[in-house]
Write an enzyme that holds these catalytic residues in place. Structure first.
Site, PDB file in Angstrom:
ATOM      1  N   ASP A  97       0.835  -1.203   0.000  1.00  6.83           N
ATOM      2  CA  ASP A  97       0.000   0.000   0.000  1.00  6.83           C
ATOM      3  C   ASP A  97       0.870   1.253   0.000  1.00  6.83           C
ATOM      4  O   ASP A  97       1.856   1.336   0.738  1.00  6.83           O
ATOM      5  CB  ASP A  97      -0.895  -0.015   1.242  1.00  6.83           C
ATOM      6  CG  ASP A  97      -2.042   0.960   1.142  1.00  6.83           C
ATOM      7  OD1 ASP A  97      -1.783   2.166   0.969  1.00  6.83           O
ATOM      8  OD2 ASP A  97      -3.202   0.529   1.251  1.00  6.83           O
ATOM      9  N   ASP A 119      -7.352   6.099  -8.401  1.00 14.26           N
ATOM     10  CA  ASP A 119      -8.752   6.248  -7.996  1.00 14.26           C
ATOM     11  C   ASP A 119      -9.010   7.711  -7.648  1.00 14.26           C
ATOM     12  O   ASP A 119      -8.313   8.283  -6.811  1.00 14.26           O
ATOM     13  CB  ASP A 119      -9.017   5.362  -6.778  1.00 14.26           C
ATOM     14  CG  ASP A 119     -10.492   5.201  -6.463  1.00 14.26           C
ATOM     15  OD1 ASP A 119     -11.257   6.170  -6.679  1.00 14.26           O
ATOM     16  OD2 ASP A 119     -10.883   4.121  -5.993  1.00 14.26           O
ATOM     17  N   TYR A 194      -5.194   1.518 -19.452  1.00 12.53           N
ATOM     18  CA  TYR A 194      -6.341   2.420 -19.322  1.00 12.53           C
ATOM     19  C   TYR A 194      -6.252   3.551 -20.339  1.00 12.53           C
ATOM     20  O   TYR A 194      -7.234   3.923 -20.974  1.00 12.53           O
ATOM     21  CB  TYR A 194      -6.379   3.019 -17.916  1.00 12.53           C
ATOM     22  CG  TYR A 194      -7.084   2.174 -16.894  1.00 12.53           C
ATOM     23  CD1 TYR A 194      -8.417   1.811 -17.038  1.00 12.53           C
ATOM     24  CD2 TYR A 194      -6.426   1.758 -15.738  1.00 12.53           C
ATOM     25  CE1 TYR A 194      -9.062   1.042 -16.088  1.00 12.53           C
ATOM     26  CE2 TYR A 194      -7.060   0.985 -14.782  1.00 12.53           C
ATOM     27  CZ  TYR A 194      -8.379   0.631 -14.958  1.00 12.53           C
ATOM     28  OH  TYR A 194      -9.016  -0.124 -14.012  1.00 12.53           O
ATOM     29  N   GLU A 195      -5.075   4.095 -20.472  1.00 15.40           N
ATOM     30  CA  GLU A 195      -4.867   5.240 -21.356  1.00 15.40           C
ATOM     31  C   GLU A 195      -5.175   4.897 -22.810  1.00 15.40           C
ATOM     32  O   GLU A 195      -5.817   5.678 -23.527  1.00 15.40           O
ATOM     33  CB  GLU A 195      -3.427   5.721 -21.211  1.00 15.40           C
ATOM     34  CG  GLU A 195      -3.138   7.066 -21.826  1.00 15.40           C
ATOM     35  CD  GLU A 195      -1.758   7.561 -21.420  1.00 15.40           C
ATOM     36  OE1 GLU A 195      -1.345   8.597 -21.956  1.00 15.40           O
ATOM     37  OE2 GLU A 195      -1.101   6.912 -20.574  1.00 15.40           O
TER      38      GLU A 195
END
EC number: 2.1.1.33
Length: 214
Positions: A97, A119, A194-195
């Site tokens: 994390d 996010d 994603y891009e």
């Protein structure tokens, strides 16, 4: 909605002992150069996803060490498989994390941080969870070397506006701001999965760089 876990992903991920680190990461704090067996600059991506971005950079820049951090084991596995298929020797993957980075990295140990399509945490009460919130920026400031940089990309305009304000308010030097990366003159863009999807749909990609002030 609870995220469905891919059966066996944990075990398979940990089988890639050359690349994957999950336990006792804190013991490498201040010693990443020993782990990589060289003194090359270290660039980190927070939220590496399926790994196209970071593995492409690792191929293009063998004289830079890359660390990819991801919390979701299913997508991290895909990233690790990309690195393994290319037999990359200048990349490691942290299964952890971002909020724990001060346990993982010594002051001024990193040269660059990449944050891609994180996010947006759209509700105001969630703002502290955004990876460009001042709380995270303070941590980045500690682990980045003098003149270290953050490179940030998102498809979310509100998150981008929030990020620019947070970065400026925390005394970073903003540069190379783009409000439509796909139609800009920036020539060295390495895309994420994603891009590619967003650009194929004609969506704007927002990008900026933030340089640490001495």
């Amino acid at each position: 909605m609870r995220r469905r876990r891919k059966k066996g992903a944990d075990e398979k991920l940990l089988s890639y002992t050359k690349y994957v680190l999950r336990d006792d990461i804190d013991k490498l704090k201040g010693k990443w150069n020993l782990k990589f067996r060289n003194d090359n600059p270290i660039h980190v991506e927070f939220g590496t996803g399926k790994g196209k971005f970071i593995t492409t950079l690792a191929k293009q820049n063998p004289d830079i060490n890359y660390i990819a951090m991801e919390l979701k084991e299913e997508v991290l596995l895909k990233a690790v498989e990309k690195a393994d298929a290319s037999n990359l020797n200048n990349i490691l993957f942290l299964w952890g994390d971002v909020s724990n980075i001060l346990d993982y990295f010594e002051a001024k140990e990193l040269s660059r941080i990449y944050i891609n399509f994180c996010d947006p945490w759209p509700k105001n009460r969630w703002s502290k969870r955004r990876l460009t919130h001042s709380g995270f920026l303070e941590m980045y400031n500690r682990v980045l070397e003098d003149d270290g940089e953050i490179h940030f990309k998102t498809d979310n305009e509100k998150l981008f506006e929030f990020s620019l304000n947070e970065i400026a308010a925390n005394n970073w030097l903003l540069k190379n701001i783009s409000l439509d990366l796909g139609n800009s003159e920036y020539e060295n863009n390495v895309t994420t999965e994603y891009e590619d999807k967003f650009m194929s749909q004609g969506m704007r990609i927002f990008r900026c760089e933030a340089k640490k002030r001495n």
